[in-house]
Design a protein around this motif. Structure first.
Motif, PDB file in Angstrom:
ATOM      1  N   ASN A  97      38.311  22.285   2.273  1.00 28.23           N
ATOM      2  CA  ASN A  97      37.508  21.118   1.893  1.00 28.23           C
ATOM      3  C   ASN A  97      36.027  21.390   2.099  1.00 28.23           C
ATOM      4  O   ASN A  97      35.631  21.968   3.116  1.00 28.23           O
ATOM      5  CB  ASN A  97      37.896  19.906   2.751  1.00 28.23           C
ATOM      6  CG  ASN A  97      39.352  19.497   2.562  1.00 28.23           C
ATOM      7  OD1 ASN A  97      39.792  19.318   1.434  1.00 28.23           O
ATOM      8  ND2 ASN A  97      40.084  19.357   3.655  1.00 28.23           N
ATOM      9  N   TYR A 150      32.387  19.256   1.951  1.00 29.58           N
ATOM     10  CA  TYR A 150      31.727  17.968   1.805  1.00 29.58           C
ATOM     11  C   TYR A 150      30.213  18.204   1.872  1.00 29.58           C
ATOM     12  O   TYR A 150      29.673  18.405   2.956  1.00 29.58           O
ATOM     13  CB  TYR A 150      32.109  17.031   2.949  1.00 29.58           C
ATOM     14  CG  TYR A 150      33.612  16.861   3.175  1.00 29.58           C
ATOM     15  CD1 TYR A 150      34.335  15.884   2.499  1.00 29.58           C
ATOM     16  CD2 TYR A 150      34.305  17.668   4.097  1.00 29.58           C
ATOM     17  CE1 TYR A 150      35.696  15.711   2.715  1.00 29.58           C
ATOM     18  CE2 TYR A 150      35.662  17.501   4.319  1.00 29.58           C
ATOM     19  CZ  TYR A 150      36.355  16.524   3.631  1.00 29.58           C
ATOM     20  OH  TYR A 150      37.704  16.358   3.853  1.00 29.58           O
ATOM     21  N   HIS A 187      44.439   8.088   4.660  1.00 29.05           N
ATOM     22  CA  HIS A 187      45.747   8.544   4.150  1.00 29.05           C
ATOM     23  C   HIS A 187      46.528   9.164   5.288  1.00 29.05           C
ATOM     24  O   HIS A 187      45.960   9.520   6.326  1.00 29.05           O
ATOM     25  CB  HIS A 187      45.554   9.600   3.052  1.00 29.05           C
ATOM     26  CG  HIS A 187      44.991  10.888   3.574  1.00 29.05           C
ATOM     27  ND1 HIS A 187      43.647  11.071   3.849  1.00 29.05           N
ATOM     28  CD2 HIS A 187      45.587  12.069   3.931  1.00 29.05           C
ATOM     29  CE1 HIS A 187      43.443  12.288   4.329  1.00 29.05           C
ATOM     30  NE2 HIS A 187      44.596  12.921   4.398  1.00 29.05           N
ATOM     31  N   HIS A 203      44.139   8.885   8.582  1.00 32.20           N
ATOM     32  CA  HIS A 203      42.858   9.511   8.877  1.00 32.20           C
ATOM     33  C   HIS A 203      42.017   9.530   7.612  1.00 32.20           C
ATOM     34  O   HIS A 203      42.529   9.331   6.513  1.00 32.20           O
ATOM     35  CB  HIS A 203      43.067  10.917   9.456  1.00 32.20           C
ATOM     36  CG  HIS A 203      43.961  11.804   8.636  1.00 32.20           C
ATOM     37  ND1 HIS A 203      45.329  11.622   8.589  1.00 32.20           N
ATOM     38  CD2 HIS A 203      43.699  12.859   7.830  1.00 32.20           C
ATOM     39  CE1 HIS A 203      45.869  12.536   7.794  1.00 32.20           C
ATOM     40  NE2 HIS A 203      44.896  13.303   7.307  1.00 32.20           N
ATOM     41  N   ARG A 210      29.687  19.915   5.355  1.00 34.12           N
ATOM     42  CA  ARG A 210      30.800  20.057   6.289  1.00 34.12           C
ATOM     43  C   ARG A 210      31.945  20.768   5.592  1.00 34.12           C
ATOM     44  O   ARG A 210      32.201  20.531   4.417  1.00 34.12           O
ATOM     45  CB  ARG A 210      31.259  18.675   6.752  1.00 34.12           C
ATOM     46  CG  ARG A 210      32.522  18.702   7.584  1.00 34.12           C
ATOM     47  CD  ARG A 210      32.833  17.357   8.222  1.00 34.12           C
ATOM     48  NE  ARG A 210      33.994  17.504   9.065  1.00 34.12           N
ATOM     49  CZ  ARG A 210      35.250  17.229   8.697  1.00 34.12           C
ATOM     50  NH1 ARG A 210      35.496  16.748   7.493  1.00 34.12           N
ATOM     51  NH2 ARG A 210      36.248  17.436   9.518  1.00 34.12           N
ATOM     52  N   SER A 248      36.164  22.103   6.119  1.00 35.34           N
ATOM     53  CA  SER A 248      37.376  22.099   6.923  1.00 35.34           C
ATOM     54  C   SER A 248      38.459  22.844   6.158  1.00 35.34           C
ATOM     55  O   SER A 248      38.386  22.978   4.932  1.00 35.34           O
ATOM     56  CB  SER A 248      37.820  20.673   7.230  1.00 35.34           C
ATOM     57  OG  SER A 248      38.263  20.034   6.052  1.00 35.34           O
TER      58      SER A 248
END
Ligand code: OGA
Ligand code: NI
Length: 342
Positions: free
Chosen positions: A199, A201, A216, A272, A282, A284
């Motif tokens: 991911n 962002y 979700h 979350h 960011r 992940s």
């Protein structure tokens, strides 16, 4: 391809499609006085754990209380954790021509790079680029992974095997702690795909109007998440959002719907979401352990009896996936579909 958020590092405005309706915005409601439990895995899957019973109690307590915790000293080396985040960052920072090869808006494709997901019909867009890949077994999947940056395949191949072992260690602790028959989590229920979501962002000029991911629960059995040093993951705990503060080299662990159903609700799959921020990009890397498509999922016999009747229906995993997608991953709706009303 211009639709990738990472093709444009600095966003001055938030396009209208990303603006959430007021009731879904972040609105300063975070509970800063609570933090996720941190569990020391004593060296991880290949170490002899002298106090296994104590470790089992720690995992179950954190699992029951939060459904989310962080693990440190889990056996995946710092170098490998650094390398996997490094190649992921390089991937998203590549020129858009290089990323174009993987980009697809076809949600039925497993391996693809996509952006700004809409959940359901006409919903708002979310502030995230995502590279999704099936990663296991490695020899059967590696040729479909990006071959740029150069080290990408080599690093991911190593990382995914070790991350899967950490997941299997946690499942074996849970299995023993709950008194399930030995190897309960070692068959079909954990030997489907291992998916990753890498991911990304980017900084968002108006974090209070957007989200990176909506609330979700994960659809799979168990999830490990490696995040960099920028925070953004939040967890629902006792009706309030709690931040998962980044800990260097830790994995955040959470349970997917399948583990909640198999344990008949003893372990919960917890909602979350990912919030955005205006200061820093960011990243992940989420690792999802999945059942096989034909796997038959039901509350474990060992955990149900006359006093504790099954709370959930039984189903084939592939049917669960279809319904989860149809319901846009919304926890209340997904749970309603699979709950037995006792
Ligand atoms: C996910 C997820 C959270 C994050 O990919 O399912 O919940 O912090 N990611 O990126
Ligand atoms: Ni998730």
């Amino acid at each position: 391809m211009d639709t990738l958020l990472s093709n444009m590092e600095f966003h001055q405005t938030v396009p209208e499609q990303f603006v959430l309706p007021p009731e879904n915005r972040v609105a300063g409601e975070i509970n800063a006085s609570v933090s996720l439990p941190v569990i020391d895995l004593r060296g991880g899957p290949h170490c002899h754990v002298p106090d296994r019973d104590k470790l089992i109690r720690e995992v179950l307590r954190a699992g029951k209380e939060f459904g989310f915790f962080q693990v440190i000293n889990h056996g995946v080396s710092e170098q490998l954790m650094k390398d996997i985040m490094g190649v992921t960052e390089e991937f998203f920072n590549m020129p858009k021509e290089d990323k174009a090869a993987f980009y697809s808006e076809d949600a039925s494709k497993t391996n693809r790079l996509f952006s700004s997901t809409i959940y359901g019909k006409d919903g708002p867009r979310y502030w995230r680029d995502c590279l999704k890949l099936a990663c296991y077994p490695v020899p059967e999947t590696i040729n479909e992974w990006p071959n740029k940056p150069t080290k990408f395949r080599e690093v991911l191949a190593k990382f995914i095997v070790e991350a899967r072992e950490v997941s299997m260690m946690l499942l074996s602790l849970i299995c023993e702690g709950l008194g399930l028959k030995e190897g309960y989590f070692e068959g079909d229920v954990s030997s489907g795909q291992v998916l990753i979501n890498a991911n990304y962002y980017p900084p968002c000029p108006k974090p209070d109007l957007t989200l990176g991911l909506p609330p979700h629960c994960d659809r799979n059995l168990i999830t490990l998440l490696l995040q960099g040093d920028v925070s953004g993951l939040q967890i629902m705990h006792q009706g309030r959002w709690v931040g998962a503060a980044p800990i260097p080299n830790a994995f955040v662990v959470n349970f997917g719907h399948q583990l909640e159903i198999i344990t008949n609700g003893i372990l919960k799959s917890v909602e979350h979401r990912a919030v955005t921020n205006s200061g820093a990009a960011r990243m992940s890397m989420a690792v999802f352990i999945m059942p096989t498509m034909e796997s038959f999922i039901s509350p474990a016999k060992e955990l149900t009896n006359e006093e504790n009747p099954p709370l959930y229906k039984s189903f084939l995993f592939k049917d669960f996936l279809r319904i989860y997608t149809d319901l846009s991953a919304k926890r209340v709706d997904v749970m309603e579909a699979f709950k037995i009303n006792v």
